[in-house]
Scaffold this motif. Structure first.
Motif, PDB file in Angstrom:
ATOM      1  N   LEU A  51      65.174   3.595  16.733  1.00  0.00           N
ATOM      2  CA  LEU A  51      65.210   4.729  17.642  1.00  0.00           C
ATOM      3  C   LEU A  51      66.635   5.154  17.996  1.00  0.00           C
ATOM      4  O   LEU A  51      66.936   6.355  17.917  1.00  0.00           O
ATOM      5  CB  LEU A  51      64.385   4.428  18.897  1.00  0.00           C
ATOM      6  CG  LEU A  51      64.068   5.628  19.768  1.00  0.00           C
ATOM      7  CD1 LEU A  51      63.366   6.722  18.982  1.00  0.00           C
ATOM      8  CD2 LEU A  51      63.207   5.201  20.933  1.00  0.00           C
ATOM      9  N   LEU A  61      63.174  12.162  21.065  1.00  0.00           N
ATOM     10  CA  LEU A  61      61.968  11.345  21.220  1.00  0.00           C
ATOM     11  C   LEU A  61      60.879  12.153  21.916  1.00  0.00           C
ATOM     12  O   LEU A  61      61.112  12.752  22.957  1.00  0.00           O
ATOM     13  CB  LEU A  61      62.295  10.091  22.034  1.00  0.00           C
ATOM     14  CG  LEU A  61      61.129   9.171  22.362  1.00  0.00           C
ATOM     15  CD1 LEU A  61      60.532   8.586  21.089  1.00  0.00           C
ATOM     16  CD2 LEU A  61      61.580   8.076  23.307  1.00  0.00           C
ATOM     17  N   GLN A  64      55.582   7.500  22.026  1.00  0.00           N
ATOM     18  CA  GLN A  64      55.187   6.414  21.134  1.00  0.00           C
ATOM     19  C   GLN A  64      54.173   6.914  20.123  1.00  0.00           C
ATOM     20  O   GLN A  64      53.389   7.816  20.406  1.00  0.00           O
ATOM     21  CB  GLN A  64      54.607   5.261  21.926  1.00  0.00           C
ATOM     22  CG  GLN A  64      55.631   4.540  22.769  1.00  0.00           C
ATOM     23  CD  GLN A  64      55.044   3.322  23.442  1.00  0.00           C
ATOM     24  OE1 GLN A  64      53.869   3.300  23.781  1.00  0.00           O
ATOM     25  NE2 GLN A  64      55.877   2.314  23.639  1.00  0.00           N
ATOM     26  N   PHE A  71      57.278   5.608  16.643  1.00  0.00           N
ATOM     27  CA  PHE A  71      57.655   6.649  17.592  1.00  0.00           C
ATOM     28  C   PHE A  71      57.476   8.019  16.962  1.00  0.00           C
ATOM     29  O   PHE A  71      57.690   8.194  15.763  1.00  0.00           O
ATOM     30  CB  PHE A  71      59.124   6.496  18.019  1.00  0.00           C
ATOM     31  CG  PHE A  71      59.371   5.293  18.864  1.00  0.00           C
ATOM     32  CD1 PHE A  71      59.116   5.312  20.217  1.00  0.00           C
ATOM     33  CD2 PHE A  71      59.845   4.119  18.288  1.00  0.00           C
ATOM     34  CE1 PHE A  71      59.335   4.189  20.995  1.00  0.00           C
ATOM     35  CE2 PHE A  71      60.066   2.993  19.059  1.00  0.00           C
ATOM     36  CZ  PHE A  71      59.812   3.034  20.423  1.00  0.00           C
ATOM     37  N   ILE A  73      58.987  11.709  16.880  1.00  0.00           N
ATOM     38  CA  ILE A  73      60.247  12.384  17.174  1.00  0.00           C
ATOM     39  C   ILE A  73      60.168  13.823  16.661  1.00  0.00           C
ATOM     40  O   ILE A  73      59.238  14.187  15.932  1.00  0.00           O
ATOM     41  CB  ILE A  73      61.447  11.676  16.508  1.00  0.00           C
ATOM     42  CG1 ILE A  73      61.256  11.647  14.985  1.00  0.00           C
ATOM     43  CG2 ILE A  73      61.644  10.279  17.067  1.00  0.00           C
ATOM     44  CD1 ILE A  73      62.534  11.444  14.210  1.00  0.00           C
TER      45      ILE A  73
END
Length: 104
Positions: A51, A61, A64, A71, A73
């Motif tokens: 990350l 971001l 989750q 993650f 993004i």
């Protein structure tokens, strides 16, 4: 018809269906050049710096992901891929049906 012809005829349709299924999966999860992507660590240690490196590459971001350690993004695929070069991380498309409908 010889034995090879019988084997080929018996397995031709399942093989073609398998190729089509793989092609559809690849198309569905191929990351966009710009937009929502899912970062999935492949090895246990890959999540440690994933990350921060992605954010350093210009990613933002969103939240989750559906897979533990993943993650969602948004950003440029080329920039994120460059930032994560050499890391054991998959960069996939993040379809809203699997990754929620978080707005950027």
């Amino acid at each position: 018809m010889n034995r090879f012809g019988v084997i080929l005829a018996r397995h031709a349709l399942p093989a073609q269906l398998a190729v089509v299924a793989v092609a559809l999966l690849c198309a569905a999860f191929w990351p966009p050049s710009q937009g929502r992507m899912l970062l999935v660590p492949v090895l246990p240690g890959a999540a440690n710096h994933m990350l921060p490196r992605a954010v350093a590459g210009g990613a933002q971001l969103l939240g989750q992901g559906p897979i533990p350690g993943s993650f969602v993004i948004t950003g440029s695929h080329l920039a994120v891929a460059s930032a994560l070069a050499g890391q054991a991380v998959l960069i996939l498309a993040a379809p809203p049906a699997l990754c929620g409908s978080v707005a950027a």
